[in-house]
Design an enzyme around this catalytic site. Structure first.
Site, PDB file in Angstrom:
ATOM      1  N   GLY A  13      56.871  36.798  11.956  1.00 25.72           N
ATOM      2  CA  GLY A  13      56.701  37.383  10.633  1.00 25.72           C
ATOM      3  C   GLY A  13      57.551  38.612  10.364  1.00 25.72           C
ATOM      4  O   GLY A  13      57.106  39.527   9.678  1.00 25.72           O
ATOM      5  N   ARG A  91      56.782  24.719   7.523  1.00 26.22           N
ATOM      6  CA  ARG A  91      56.256  23.441   7.045  1.00 26.22           C
ATOM      7  C   ARG A  91      56.787  23.193   5.631  1.00 26.22           C
ATOM      8  O   ARG A  91      56.864  24.125   4.833  1.00 26.22           O
ATOM      9  CB  ARG A  91      54.731  23.452   7.000  1.00 26.22           C
ATOM     10  N   LEU A  92      57.116  21.957   5.355  1.00 32.08           N
ATOM     11  CA  LEU A  92      57.506  21.606   3.991  1.00 32.08           C
ATOM     12  C   LEU A  92      56.248  21.516   3.139  1.00 32.08           C
ATOM     13  O   LEU A  92      55.265  20.885   3.540  1.00 32.08           O
ATOM     14  CB  LEU A  92      58.244  20.265   3.973  1.00 32.08           C
ATOM     15  N   LEU A  93      56.284  22.153   1.996  1.00 27.61           N
ATOM     16  CA  LEU A  93      55.162  22.078   1.062  1.00 27.61           C
ATOM     17  C   LEU A  93      55.235  20.778   0.279  1.00 27.61           C
ATOM     18  O   LEU A  93      56.327  20.330  -0.091  1.00 27.61           O
ATOM     19  CB  LEU A  93      55.207  23.266   0.107  1.00 27.61           C
ATOM     20  N   ASN A 107      61.235  31.768  -1.537  1.00 29.41           N
ATOM     21  CA  ASN A 107      61.566  31.588  -0.125  1.00 29.41           C
ATOM     22  C   ASN A 107      62.843  32.352   0.169  1.00 29.41           C
ATOM     23  O   ASN A 107      63.669  32.549  -0.723  1.00 29.41           O
ATOM     24  CB  ASN A 107      61.771  30.099   0.186  1.00 29.41           C
ATOM     25  N   SER A 136      69.761  33.841   1.087  1.00 33.64           N
ATOM     26  CA  SER A 136      69.459  33.659  -0.330  1.00 33.64           C
ATOM     27  C   SER A 136      67.952  33.673  -0.541  1.00 33.64           C
ATOM     28  O   SER A 136      67.211  33.085   0.250  1.00 33.64           O
ATOM     29  CB  SER A 136      69.971  32.290  -0.824  1.00 33.64           C
ATOM     30  N   ASP A 145      65.187  23.680  -0.606  1.00 36.79           N
ATOM     31  CA  ASP A 145      66.134  24.787  -0.816  1.00 36.79           C
ATOM     32  C   ASP A 145      66.956  24.593  -2.086  1.00 36.79           C
ATOM     33  O   ASP A 145      68.122  24.979  -2.142  1.00 36.79           O
ATOM     34  CB  ASP A 145      67.057  24.950   0.404  1.00 36.79           C
ATOM     35  N   GLU A 174      68.321  39.933   5.583  1.00 36.24           N
ATOM     36  CA  GLU A 174      67.128  39.340   4.971  1.00 36.24           C
ATOM     37  C   GLU A 174      66.057  40.403   4.763  1.00 36.24           C
ATOM     38  O   GLU A 174      65.406  40.447   3.721  1.00 36.24           O
ATOM     39  CB  GLU A 174      66.566  38.216   5.849  1.00 36.24           C
TER      40      GLU A 174
END
Length: 188
Positions: A13, A91-93, A107, A136, A145, A174
């Protein structure tokens, strides 16, 4: 007006920590209401709890995706979350979850989108001979993305760079970019 932000993580995190620190800047338009993870052992959860931030952890193992996401959704809503930041959430939502939160999820991605969607972004940029990598912040849509880019930071690719050395420099950017862009996004 201060917006309540929920942050989804899967690991240590570090971007979540940057967002929490950004929320503490005087005049910040957001506060962090909940940090949630798909990995109950994620180091970032302990850090967030130590900061007095509510946490939620649930492994998706043994659950249908819709059931798992409904639990995350319920936790976010029970804490009054108005916007979601993905910070290393691996994880892909589902399209259904994204639709429920349309326009309210961002994101951070470790490339200069639209280049290098998905994984292995740094190696791909180096292999392509790009002069710069970067990161980005984008709106999350059903396309991986693929949402509107809200901000970017460029990082030069240096001679002898590896994916790991480039990743370290991009991650430092970032941590600067994400809180700034989230604050601008929530001030709109």
């Amino acid at each position: 007006m201060t917006h309540k932000l929920g942050i989804l993580i899967s690991g240590r995190g570090s971007n979540m920590q940057a967002l929490v620190e950004g929320s503490r800047v005087p005049g910040s338009p957001y506060s962090v209401a909940l940090v949630a993870s798909d990995k109950p052992e994620a180091a970032g959860l302990a850090w967030a709890a130590g900061q007095g931030i509510a946490t939620f952890a649930r492994s998706p193992k043994g659950l249908a995706k819709a059931d798992y996401e409904s639990q995350i959704d319920a936790a976010l809503r029970s804490h009054g979350v108005e916007a979601i930041a993905l910070a290393g959430y691996m994880r892909l939502l589902s399209d259904a979850f994204v639709a429920r939160w349309r326009g309210h999820i961002v994101n951070i991605h470790p490339s200069l989108l639209p280049n290098y969607k998905g994984l292995d972004t740094h190696a791909r940029a180096i292999e392509a001979g790009d002069s710069h990598g970067g990161c980005s912040v984008h709106i999350v849509t059903e396309e991986l993305d693929g949402g509107a880019v809200l901000g970017q930071s460029k990082v030069p690719i240096l001679p002898g760079d590896t994916a790991d050395t480039l990743a370290q420099r991009v991650l430092a950017e970032e941590h600067k970019l994400y809180p700034r862009i989230v604050a601008q996004w929530l001030s709109r």
